[in-house]
Design an enzyme around this catalytic site. Structure first.
Site, short mmCIF file in Angstrom:
data_model
loop_
_atom_site.label_atom_id
_atom_site.label_comp_id
_atom_site.label_asym_id
_atom_site.label_seq_id
_atom_site.Cartn_x
_atom_site.Cartn_y
_atom_site.Cartn_z
N ASP A 257 -33.23 -12.43 6.41
CA ASP A 257 -31.82 -12.65 6.73
C ASP A 257 -31.34 -13.79 5.83
O ASP A 257 -32.14 -14.52 5.23
CB ASP A 257 -31.62 -12.94 8.22
CG ASP A 257 -30.18 -12.64 8.67
OD1 ASP A 257 -29.27 -12.63 7.80
OD2 ASP A 257 -29.95 -12.41 9.86
C1 BGC Z 1 -26.51 -11.69 9.41
C2 BGC Z 1 -27.00 -10.40 8.79
C3 BGC Z 1 -26.21 -10.08 7.55
C4 BGC Z 1 -26.32 -11.24 6.58
C5 BGC Z 1 -25.59 -11.03 5.27
C6 BGC Z 1 -26.41 -12.81 8.38
O1 BGC Z 1 -25.72 -13.88 8.92
O2 BGC Z 1 -27.36 -12.07 10.45
O3 BGC Z 1 -26.90 -9.36 9.73
O4 BGC Z 1 -26.67 -8.90 6.98
O5 BGC Z 1 -25.77 -12.39 7.21
O6 BGC Z 1 -24.22 -11.01 5.45
#
Ligand code: BGC
Length: 748
Positions: A279
């Site tokens: 993530d």
């Molecule tokens: C989220 C993810 C997301 C990523 C990129 C994170 O804050 O938890 O689900 O894909 O950001 O935007």
């Protein structure tokens, strides 16, 4: 949509349906023979492994490291001199996200990055229709290709442990069986288009509060039975090509460097061959992350060469802390994915299409099956448009758009039909619409949330009504034949990075609704939300109540069609709507949100498993949803005489009769109960379902396939799934609390 057609021959549904006239029995034996397997994906290709080894042998350490981390917000580095392109990713749960600047979260400001806005996860799962999940996957897959993406950061599939979760709207359900039956076809559909799914967030990511560091403690049996099945199915059935490591810790280790969860469980036990992508900003070390199973580090802005898998990793190799062979292992996986997706190797790749009428129709189809009819006294619904001349439409949610908003990823779309626009599109010009905003979405200046150290501040709402807006709403209701209130929440209020504090309806809506109901009893309340809210008093006072969702580009049209009876509602709640927050398991056990550690004290009794076992009445149960017609579900029968062996499949047939006045779809749900078990068991568990269309006056036979292995529990000592011998009760109905017919079977 050629892919869809192609796929049908590969995906034989696990349930087979035969229509017959009232009273006629179908030939069940013939049906059983036709029943075989589920949606299944194609594995990672190894055809080019030798070519990949040769490429790696020509790469410098710096080039290899560049492939292991973000070198822009959503891409990794390529190696141009060897013909290796960047790996291009985009967020995806609601559709392909707009382009973000390469080195900041600012939108790139393009006019080429519009996309279809699809219903959010709760809406998709409320359809209880795996075929629509496949439609969603393939549709958004085509859009991903049209935007030249390789990896779509979707689907988001963590179990809904608490109704307060900031991502409840984005996730699917509280039930592991429904979860995998929706997730698998979605992933297969997406990957059929030469795009990798990035299944998120692996794992135990069930709250936003303290998500950056909270250490989740789940006992092993609960982990296996509730929280992991969807991820395992994503790997073993859908063959997902990538997984996103979650922010939080699990049993003391961050998920992006959790050797047990990544190397032992995901790869070792399930045979995952794809990539583990972090993530954004979820990585904490270089050597340990890589050794523990992470492949790619993505993140939020800081100089990209400072990422853990950038310069610090190169330094670690030079210092002898990690071997170059270990680096090669991860680079090889990335290249294997690139060949599988036809990014490399010269095979023709899906080109895709975007913003097409066909895709808007896909979004419409999903939305139209997701709307849940909760209450319909005196058949107030559907609205008979020919009998009314004025209609009051009240509430800020009649015009609120949700494609963008809040902290999480949205979609920049050219089309988002609001509920008010949907009604205007569908009603004849002779019907006068009196619109009144009624309440406003207002927030206090941001303050710290009330509990814990939240990851991000949650905005506090202003819940006082504006008297003038209330007067306008009451006048509109008084002067109209019919009133519809569009209430609920939105994606600014329900949002990633913070959990809600309680189940209260924000912005003073509860008070407004009561005032309107008092002057016009012919009032329909439509909730637009992604999660449960406290609607106990609305339920009591209103005659007609609908739950809809953040429902995509065509959400307003689909909702209008349900309200006007062009579509007969067939959505079912994918989670339990509690009467009180304290009734739901994480809150009853006082084990949310934890501080540094959160312990899931309710164990296996998540969602309806808790309510049913503890005999607590919910406001609306899991699987609940009415129709404009009525169905009789009867005559449960098994395909053979007992006993069944542990490697067999039980085929249970029921007859579904449409006893009302409108053609419609019903979701036949199978729950199983094991009495006298050696281990703790939930009162009942969902183990099968099928959505079936039945014409007025007709009876359809539905045969549900229940592999005996689905009855197993996870035995922690034996580290294995055990099917207990003995008697099981199989209960079939149209919600977890509306069992219509049952039978007992014996397992030998
Ligand atoms: C989220 C993810 C997301 C990523 C990129 C994170 O804050 O938890 O689900 O894909 O950001 O935007």
């Amino acid at each position: 949509m050629t892919n869809k057609v192609m796929h049908l021959s590969m995906a034989v549904v696990s349930i087979f349906i035969v229509s017959c006239n009232r009273g006629t029995q179908a030939n069940d034996l013939a049906i059983q023979k036709a029943t075989t397997e589920n949606y299944s994906g194609k594995p990672i290709s190894h055809t080019f492994d030798a070519a990949i080894d040769s490429l790696i042998s020509q790469m410098t350490l710096e080039e290899k490291s560049g492939m292991l981390h973000g070198t822009s917000m959503f891409n990794t580095e390529g190696v141009a001199r060897l013909g290796i392109p960047e790996l291009k990713m985009a967020d995806g749960p609601l559709g392909v996200r707009e382009e973000i600047s390469r080195d900041s979260w600012a939108p790139a400001g393009l006019d080429t990055d519009f996309a279809t806005y699809y219903p959010a996860g709760a809406g998709l799962s409320a359809t209880w229709n795996p075929a629509l999940a496949y439609t969603f996957g393939t549709s958004v897959g085509e859009e991903s290709r049209a935007r030249d993406k390789d990896v779509l950061l979707s689907p988001a599939i963590n179990i809904i442990r608490t109704p307060l979760g900031g991502r409840t709207y984005e996730y699917f359900t509280e039930d592991p069986y429904l979860n995998k039956k929706i997730a698998v076809p979605f992933i297969v559909g997406l990957q059929d288009n030469d795009v990798a799914a990035c299944v998120k967030h692996y794992a135990a990511n069930n709250q936003e509060t303290n998500r950056d560091f909270v250490d989740v403690q789940i006992d092993e049996r609960t982990l296996r039975e509730i929280y992991l099945p969807v991820f395992e199915a994503a790997v073993s059935e859908a063959k997902a090509y990538s997984m996103m490591g979650a922010y939080n810790k699990f049993r003391g280790e961050y998920l992006c460097e959790n050797d047990h969860m990544l190397n032992e469980v995901l790869r070792g036990e399930w045979g995952f061959e794809g990539l583990v992508i972090s993530d954004w900003n979820a990585v904490h070390t270089s050597v340990n992350s890589l050794k523990s199973g992470l492949d790619i580090e993505m993140g939020t802005p800081k100089p990209f060469n400072e990422f853990f898998l950038a310069d610090p990793l190169i330094d670690s190799v030079k210092a002898g802390k990690i071997s170059e062979a270990e680096i090669d292992k991860h680079v090889k996986r990335i290249l294997q994915l690139m060949y599988t997706l036809k990014i490399m190797g010269g095979a023709e790749r899906v080109k895709g299409s975007i913003n097409t009428e066909a895709h808007f129709k896909d979004a419409y189809d999903i939305a139209s099956e997701s709307v849940v009819l909760l209450k319909n006294e005196n058949n107030l619904l559907p609205i008979n448009a020919s009998e009314i001349s004025t209609i009051a439409v009240i509430g800020a949610n009649a015009t609120k758009k949700n494609a963008l908003g809040g902290f999480g990823a949205g979609v920049k779309t050219k089309r988002e039909v609001t509920p008010l626009e949907g009604l205007k599109n569908r009603l004849s010009q002779s019907v006068k619409i009196n619109y009144a905003e009624g309440y406003q979405e207002r927030y206090a200046p941001k303050i710290e949330a009330k509990f814990g150290d939240v990851t991000h501040e949650r905005a506090e709402t202003i819940d006082e009504l504006d008297p003038q807006l209330v007067d306008e709403a009451i006048n509109a209701a008084k002067n109209s034949d019919f009133t519809i209130i569009f209430a609920g929440s939105n994606r600014d209020f329900e949002t990633e990075a913070s959990d809600r504090a309680n189940l209260d309806l924000p912005f003073g809506q509860g008070e407004l609704i009561e005032k309107v109901l008092a002057v016009n009893p012919n009032t329909i309340v439509v909730m637009i939300a992604g999660a449960p809210f406290d609607i106990t008093s609305i339920k009591e006072k209103s005659s007609a109540l609908i739950y809809s969702w953040f429902n995509g580009s065509e959400g307003g049209n689909a909702l209008a069609d349900v309200l006007l009876g062009n579509i007969n509602p067939s959505g079912k709640l994918p989670w339990t709507m509690p009467k009180n927050l304290q009734d739901s398991p994480a809150h009853a056990t006082n084990s949310f949100p934890g501080d540094k550690v959160v312990s899931y004290d309710e164990g296996i009794l998540v969602g309806y498993r808790w309510f049913d076992t503890k005999k607590i009445d919910p406001l609306y149960p899991f699987g609940y949803g009415l129709s404009y017609t009525t169905f009789d579900i009867k005559n449960a029968r098994a395909d053979k005489k007992d006993p069944y062996l542990k490697n067999e499949t039980i085929y249970i047939s029921v007859d579904v009769e449409n006893t009302g006045k409108m053609d419609g779809k019903e979701v036949v749900q199978l729950y199983t109960t094991k009495k006298d078990s050696d281990v703790e068991r939930a009162a009942q568990e969902l183990k099968g379902f099928e959505k079936v269309f039945v014409k007025v006056g007709q009876t359809t036979t539905v045969t549900l396939a229940l592999p005996v292995k689905e009855l197993a529990y996870y035995d922690v000592d034996q580290k294995d799934w055990i099917v207990e011998s003995g008697t099981y009760n199989l209960k079939i109905g149209n919600s977890s609390r509306a069992i219509k017919t049952d039978l007992s079977i014996t397992i030998q």
